[in-house]
Design a protein around this motif. Structure first.
Motif, short mmCIF file in Angstrom:
data_model
loop_
_atom_site.label_atom_id
_atom_site.label_comp_id
_atom_site.label_asym_id
_atom_site.label_seq_id
_atom_site.Cartn_x
_atom_site.Cartn_y
_atom_site.Cartn_z
N THR A 182 0.82 -1.24 0.01
CA THR A 182 -0.19 0.02 -0.04
C THR A 182 0.90 1.41 0.14
O THR A 182 2.08 1.37 0.44
N ASP A 183 0.18 2.30 -0.53
CA ASP A 183 0.71 3.49 -0.37
C ASP A 183 1.32 3.97 1.00
O ASP A 183 0.62 3.70 2.08
N PRO A 184 2.58 4.56 1.30
CA PRO A 184 3.26 5.35 0.35
C PRO A 184 4.47 4.34 -0.40
O PRO A 184 5.21 5.31 -1.11
N TYR A 209 8.88 6.78 -10.00
CA TYR A 209 9.17 7.14 -11.48
C TYR A 209 8.52 8.34 -11.86
O TYR A 209 9.22 9.02 -12.76
N GLY A 210 7.25 8.52 -11.72
CA GLY A 210 6.64 9.93 -11.88
C GLY A 210 7.38 11.24 -11.62
O GLY A 210 7.36 12.12 -12.00
N ALA A 211 7.69 10.97 -10.33
CA ALA A 211 8.30 12.06 -9.68
C ALA A 211 9.46 12.51 -10.29
O ALA A 211 9.83 13.57 -10.30
N VAL A 212 10.35 11.65 -10.46
CA VAL A 212 11.69 11.82 -11.33
C VAL A 212 11.39 12.17 -12.50
O VAL A 212 12.19 13.32 -13.20
N ARG A 258 12.98 10.61 2.92
CA ARG A 258 14.18 11.53 2.84
C ARG A 258 14.31 11.84 1.42
O ARG A 258 14.75 13.03 0.96
N ALA A 259 13.76 10.77 0.29
CA ALA A 259 13.69 11.31 -1.13
C ALA A 259 12.64 11.55 -1.56
O ALA A 259 12.44 12.45 -2.39
N PHE A 260 11.54 10.67 -1.07
CA PHE A 260 10.04 11.00 -1.74
C PHE A 260 9.36 11.08 -0.48
O PHE A 260 9.03 10.29 0.14
N PRO A 261 8.98 12.39 -0.46
CA PRO A 261 8.14 12.70 0.82
C PRO A 261 6.88 11.98 1.00
O PRO A 261 6.41 11.57 -0.18
N LEU A 262 6.23 11.99 2.09
CA LEU A 262 4.75 11.11 1.93
C LEU A 262 3.80 11.86 1.05
O LEU A 262 3.54 12.86 0.90
N ARG A 263 3.14 10.95 0.41
CA ARG A 263 2.10 11.31 -0.63
C ARG A 263 0.85 12.16 -0.02
O ARG A 263 0.50 11.62 0.88
N VAL A 264 0.90 13.28 -0.71
CA VAL A 264 -0.34 13.86 -0.57
C VAL A 264 -1.04 13.95 -2.09
O VAL A 264 -0.50 14.24 -2.97
N ILE A 265 -2.52 13.53 -2.02
CA ILE A 265 -3.15 13.35 -3.70
C ILE A 265 -3.48 14.90 -3.57
O ILE A 265 -4.81 15.19 -3.80
N SER A 266 -2.37 15.70 -4.17
CA SER A 266 -2.65 17.08 -4.72
C SER A 266 -1.32 17.59 -5.37
O SER A 266 -0.46 17.43 -4.91
N TYR A 289 1.90 19.62 -3.65
CA TYR A 289 2.88 19.15 -2.79
C TYR A 289 3.63 18.26 -3.67
O TYR A 289 3.56 17.69 -4.53
N SER A 290 5.12 18.74 -3.43
CA SER A 290 6.05 18.44 -4.17
C SER A 290 6.39 16.69 -3.85
O SER A 290 5.92 16.31 -2.93
N ARG A 291 6.83 16.03 -4.85
CA ARG A 291 7.14 14.64 -5.04
C ARG A 291 8.25 14.21 -4.59
O ARG A 291 8.67 13.10 -4.23
N LEU A 292 9.42 15.24 -4.66
CA LEU A 292 10.74 15.08 -4.23
C LEU A 292 11.22 15.94 -3.27
O LEU A 292 10.74 17.04 -3.28
#
Length: 572
Positions: free
Chosen positions: A184-186, A193-196, A243-251, A254-257
């Motif tokens: 499950t997420d996160p 892959y999408g974030a990078v 520390r690399a991929f911050p906790l996902r917020v579905i918005s 919010y940054s993904r990296l």
């Protein structure tokens, strides 16, 4: 008319890759992506054009629909709300925890509103949601034509699930689909892959394939240790380091990296800026780690299920190099990816799952089939269908096309029923000879208008493929990167990417007799039974689903000509 048999409409709507499918009398009528008909790539629009075509093909009207199956189950989003509050404790996630909980509730509300809207549109039908990974998995298995297989689904997010392993087995007229493991997420490989991809200046959810292509030009060693820490292998799967991929917020706010990740790699690249070696190295390390995780997950599926065959679905299944690694390293006899592994395919998966759950019968018509959309066999064109274009009918399209390709022309092909999925498989394709000098440069710069490092896929008859490609299994949907032989290096280097692979489509006459005849005729003329096959579109636009879109593609690109059913359209 009124249909007494169950009529199940499956939908992906309100999110990216809107699509519709229809099951009538226990058989899949079709699967159509709305973008191919409305011209908006990855459209979120309600798939009205796709639905209209499906119902018309079946001779039905909307009142005949007895069930509507949506490709998400809204209530499952609520499972993300309370667990998100646990992230208030760790300092690394504290600032995002409440926002994350609210975002899952917001998505739950919006998905529920979509179900209510569907109930309003189809007041006589039963409307229900299907768990997203179940829709992915049942479609992936059914499309494979297998009788018993492990199923691995890897995507960005389906309600709260990002990765799932199941065991599927035909049972009489039905199917036993047994979930074995979920992540499950996160922890989300698609999210990473999408974030990078976005950081490197391309659109996440759309241009991950560009990053995969760029990876072949880079050195993964530069950021290998970083990704080993950022995407951690575990006994049961993997985890993302916050520390690399911050906790996902579905918005999207919010940054993904993380800033640490940016500091250790490179600043965000603007989409129109130059691609530098650091970008290629970052892509290479991301791709290498993705392949390692995918092989690890596939091996886990083999252990859990004991099945000798594997079906892979979800957005990450479009990473053909990873699928090639699974074929080579995971220990399965054969691996299948459906023609539409992304969310569009879950329109069919939702319909198949609902039909199975309510009737006990697995609907037919999906196994090994990709040509599931509209056709236009009786099209009529004026002498000049667009300014600067001239059209005339021809009596032998196969022979004419083969001769034109052998002469060095690049030709669009619009034949038969529209393909489902992201790959053009011969019916909405651009074909070219792999023997042309600088054909890749020409295709990228003047026809497709895309990055110079993007490769082009080959198509070959299945019984000739082994002469040129090392893959020892079928690849009908252009889903697997294969090694190549010395003969391929000598004769068709244009189809070989910088990493030494080619995303091969193997073709049988039964699947596409027209394209098979073209390949055979081209081989008679040149001695080579291989063609370049890429999608009939230009960058930023969807594959052409209508004759009008195909004519626009010819007029707006560097294509030399278009074969539109029996019409040959040239530039004056």
């Amino acid at each position: 008319m009124t249909s007494r048999a169950p009529v199940v409409l499956g939908l992906c709507s309100g999110t990216h890759d809107s699509a519709a499918s229809l099951i009538v009398d226990g058989r899949l009528v079709g699967l159509v992506e709305e973008e191919r008909l409305n011209g908006e790539k990855h459209t979120r629009a309600y798939p009205e054009h796709a639905i209209d075509w499906l119902l018309d093909r079946a001779g039905l009207v909307s009142e005949d629909v007895s069930s509507v199956a949506y490709n998400f189950s809204p209530s499952l989003y609520m499972r993300g709300v309370v667990p998100s509050l646990a992230y208030l404790a760790p300092p690394s996630s504290r600032r995002r925890a409440l926002a994350r909980a609210r975002s899952f509730h917001t998505v739950y509300r919006r998905a529920s509103e979509r179900l209510a809207d569907l109930a309003h549109r189809f007041p006589l039908a039963r409307v229900s949601g299907v768990a997203h990974h179940r829709a992915h998995g049942i479609y992936a298995f059914t499309a494979s034509g297998y009788e018993d297989a492990a199923v691995l689904i890897v995507d960005s997010l389906g309600e709260t699930v990002t990765t799932s392993i199941a065991h599927a087995r035909l049972h009489g007229a039905g199917l036993r689909y047994r979930p074995m493991h979920q992540i499950t997420d996160p922890a989300s490989l698609g999210y990473a892959y999408g974030a990078v991809t976005q950081h490197l200046g391309w659109r996440r959810g759309d241009e991950e394939g560009t990053v995969m292509a760029l990876a072949a030009l880079g050195d993964p060693a530069r950021f290998r240790a970083l990704f080993a820490r950022a995407i951690v292998l575990t006994e049961d799967g993997f985890a993302l380091n916050p520390r690399a991929f911050p906790l996902r917020v579905i918005s999207s706010r919010y940054s993904r990296l993380s800033q640490d990740f940016v500091r250790m790699t490179c600043p965000p690249r603007a989409p129109d800026s130059a691609v530098e070696s650091v970008h290629a190295d970052l892509a290479a390390a991301l791709q290498e780690r993705t392949e390692q995780v995918m092989v690890h997950l596939a091996r886990r599926a083999r252990t859990l299920t004991g099945a000798p065959l594997l079906c892979v679905g979800g957005g990450v299944a479009m990473n053909c190099v990873s699928i090639g690694r699974i074929v080579e390293q995971a220990g399965f006899d054969e691996v299948a990816v459906p023609p539409a592994p992304g969310d569009a395919g879950t329109a069919a998966g939702a319909a198949l799952a609902h039909h199975l759950d309510t009737s006990g019968v697995l609907a037919s018509g999906a196994a090994r089939r990709c040509y599931l959309g509209p056709s236009f066999p009786r099209i009529r064109l004026p002498k000049h269908p667009r300014r600067g274009l001239a059209a005339h009918t021809i009596t032998d399209p196969t022979r004419r096309l083969a001769h034109e390709l052998a002469a060095g022309r690049i030709v669009g092909v619009f034949q038969g029923r529209l393909e489902a999925g992201p790959r053009a498989l011969g019916n909405r394709s651009i074909l070219a000879s792999p023997l042309l000098p600088d054909v890749v440069k020409r295709l990228n710069s003047t026809v497709k208008f895309r990055e110079s490092f993007r490769p082009f896929a080959p198509v070959a008859l299945e019984d000739k493929a082994a002469d040129y490609f090392t893959l020892d299994q079928p690849a009908p949907f252009m889903s697997i990167a294969s090694g190549v032989t010395e003969l391929a290096h000598r004769t068709v280097p244009a189809v070989i990417h910088a990493n030494g692979t080619a995303r091969i489509q193997t073709l049988t006459r039964e699947r596409n007799p027209f394209l098979a005849d073209v390949l055979a005729a081209f081989a008679e003329l040149t001695g080579v039974p291989v063609l370049i096959n890429t999608s009939l579109n230009i960058k930023g636009k969807p594959i052409c689903g209508t004759p009008e879109m195909a004519l626009d593609c010819l007029a707006e690109s560097g294509l030399d000509a278009l074969l539109l059913e029996t019409w040959w359209v040239d530039k004056e």
